[in-house]
Write a protein that holds these residues in place. Structure first.
Motif, PDB file in Angstrom:
ATOM      1  N   GLU A   1       0.819  -1.220   0.000  1.00 15.50           N
ATOM      2  CA  GLU A   1       0.000   0.000   0.000  1.00 15.50           C
ATOM      3  C   GLU A   1       0.855   1.273   0.000  1.00 15.50           C
ATOM      4  O   GLU A   1       0.367   2.363  -0.291  1.00 15.50           O
ATOM      5  CB  GLU A   1      -0.982   0.006   1.174  1.00 15.50           C
ATOM      6  N   ASN A   2       2.146   1.113   0.320  1.00 11.32           N
ATOM      7  CA  ASN A   2       3.040   2.288   0.316  1.00 11.32           C
ATOM      8  C   ASN A   2       4.008   2.284  -0.867  1.00 11.32           C
ATOM      9  O   ASN A   2       5.058   2.922  -0.827  1.00 11.32           O
ATOM     10  CB  ASN A   2       3.817   2.358   1.629  1.00 11.32           C
ATOM     11  N   THR A   3       3.629   1.567  -1.924  1.00 12.34           N
ATOM     12  CA  THR A   3       4.480   1.480  -3.121  1.00 12.34           C
ATOM     13  C   THR A   3       4.845   2.853  -3.654  1.00 12.34           C
ATOM     14  O   THR A   3       5.936   3.069  -4.162  1.00 12.34           O
ATOM     15  CB  THR A   3       3.743   0.677  -4.218  1.00 12.34           C
ATOM     16  N   TYR A   4       3.909   3.801  -3.546  1.00 10.23           N
ATOM     17  CA  TYR A   4       4.155   5.140  -4.082  1.00 10.23           C
ATOM     18  C   TYR A   4       4.434   6.153  -2.981  1.00 10.23           C
ATOM     19  O   TYR A   4       4.202   7.344  -3.155  1.00 10.23           O
ATOM     20  CB  TYR A   4       2.962   5.581  -4.932  1.00 10.23           C
ATOM     21  N   GLY A   5       4.917   5.674  -1.843  1.00 10.33           N
ATOM     22  CA  GLY A   5       5.244   6.577  -0.745  1.00 10.33           C
ATOM     23  C   GLY A   5       4.131   6.649   0.284  1.00 10.33           C
ATOM     24  O   GLY A   5       3.029   6.127   0.075  1.00 10.33           O
ATOM     25  N   LEU A   6       4.407   7.294   1.392  1.00 10.51           N
ATOM     26  CA  LEU A   6       3.428   7.403   2.471  1.00 10.51           C
ATOM     27  C   LEU A   6       2.399   8.485   2.180  1.00 10.51           C
ATOM     28  O   LEU A   6       2.649   9.410   1.424  1.00 10.51           O
ATOM     29  CB  LEU A   6       4.139   7.733   3.800  1.00 10.51           C
TER      30      LEU A   6
END
Length: 328
Positions: free
Chosen positions: A105-110
């Motif tokens: 769910e954090n593949t694109y950052g927080l």
């Protein structure tokens, strides 16, 4: 084969590993007297081969620091059967920021709120280190732990002071520490490329590592990515040293291909446009190769203060039917 090991007041199981490094490992354990869960850091043969003053350094640093954004030292004890000292610390049940970024769910950052929390807490912990004239020298997501408070809120804390030491702002050091992707290019040149560079390093090496870490947290990926990753060492060095001032990422997508430079955060980054405008110059100031242009710690601290104290104002853009978040 017993998996249980212990010291005077603590016991831990060698199968519940929380983390492993070059000089030792961290296990989950408990306090024998009250059953409180703890983290126990033990040291291996390699660490005992270091000079005695270097071995003692981590203990000395930990005794000096006391701050809510630094993992709390509970005890330093002797392990049974004369295996040397162990460090007992508070247990951070949320795991490391590295594991959190590894979550799909954090593949694109927080998300924005979480990013701001990391930024605020990392900076506060760093400020405490600087106030005590300490350099960490191995800042990265794996050394930032998530502590979940009793009321369910999160506190991020710096950990692993195995490479830390005392160093005034204008002082220099010669030894090499750190993790490849987060290393200042000058240190990378000597540690990874093994070039005999006569340079010494100042406390600002931590600022570069913070820059790489914050980029990673904001986007879910590293800022400087040669084709083939870690094994493409020469290109990695080229990207970090040849990038223009203000460039915050360099990516090579094909073998020996061109480098795609960028002064902006990628489109997939979860931060609002308003916050990006504040974070982008922050990253540019930290990821600066020119020693005359890299920010000082004071500049970094004051810019973060501005970025984290803004109020988000929600505006609905009628013409485009889009919701905007502006930081004021």
């Amino acid at each position: 084969m017993s998996f249980l090991r212990g010291s005077e007041n603590y016991v831990w199981c060698t199968t519940s590993v929380l983390g492993k490094g070059a000089t030792g490992a961290v296990f989950q354990g408990v306090n024998k007297n009250n059953g409180e869960p703890v983290a126990v850091k033990t040291f291996n043969q390699l660490s005992h081969m270091r000079p005695h003053d270097v071995q003692m350094r981590e203990f000395e640093v930990l005794k000096k620091v006391k701050h809510e954004n630094i993992v709390k030292l509970l005890a330093i004890e002797e392990e049974q059967e004369g295996r040397g000292k162990v460090i007992v610390m508070e247990l951070c049940t949320g795991g490391s920021l590295f594991n959190i970024l590894d979550d799909p769910e954090n593949t694109y950052g927080l998300q924005e709120q979480e990013f701001l929390l990391v930024l605020e807490h990392l900076t506060a912990g760093m400020k405490h280190l600087r106030d005590n004239n300490l350099v960490h020298r191995d800042l990265k997501p794996g050394n930032i732990m998530k502590y979940i408070n009793e009321d369910g809120t999160t506190t991020y804390k710096l950990t692993d002071f195995g490479a830390a030491r005392e160093l005034q702002e204008e002082e220099q050091f010669m030894s090499l520490y750190g993790t490849e992707e987060y290393l200042h290019p000058d240190m990378y040149e000597r540690a990874v490329l093994r070039k005999p560079v006569g340079k010494s390093f100042g406390a600002t090496v931590d600022l570069w590592s913070i820059g790489v870490t914050l980029y990673h947290v904001a986007t879910g990926q590293l800022p400087f990515r040669p084709y083939g990753g870690r094994k493409n060492k020469e290109t990695m060095f080229y990207i970090t040293t040849k990038k223009a001032s203000g460039v915050i990422s360099g990516t090579q997508t094909t073998e020996n291909g061109p480098i795609e430079w960028s002064r902006e955060l990628p489109a997939h980054c979860q931060l609002s446009v308003g916050l990006r405008k504040l974070v982008t110059p922050l990253l540019a100031g930290l990821l600066e190769m020119d020693p005359h242009r890299i920010w000082s710690f004071d500049r970094f601290f004051s810019e973060v203060q501005i970025a984290t104290s803004t109020t988000p104002v929600h505006i609905f853009h009628v013409n485009k039917a889009s919701s905007l978040k502006v930081s004021v």
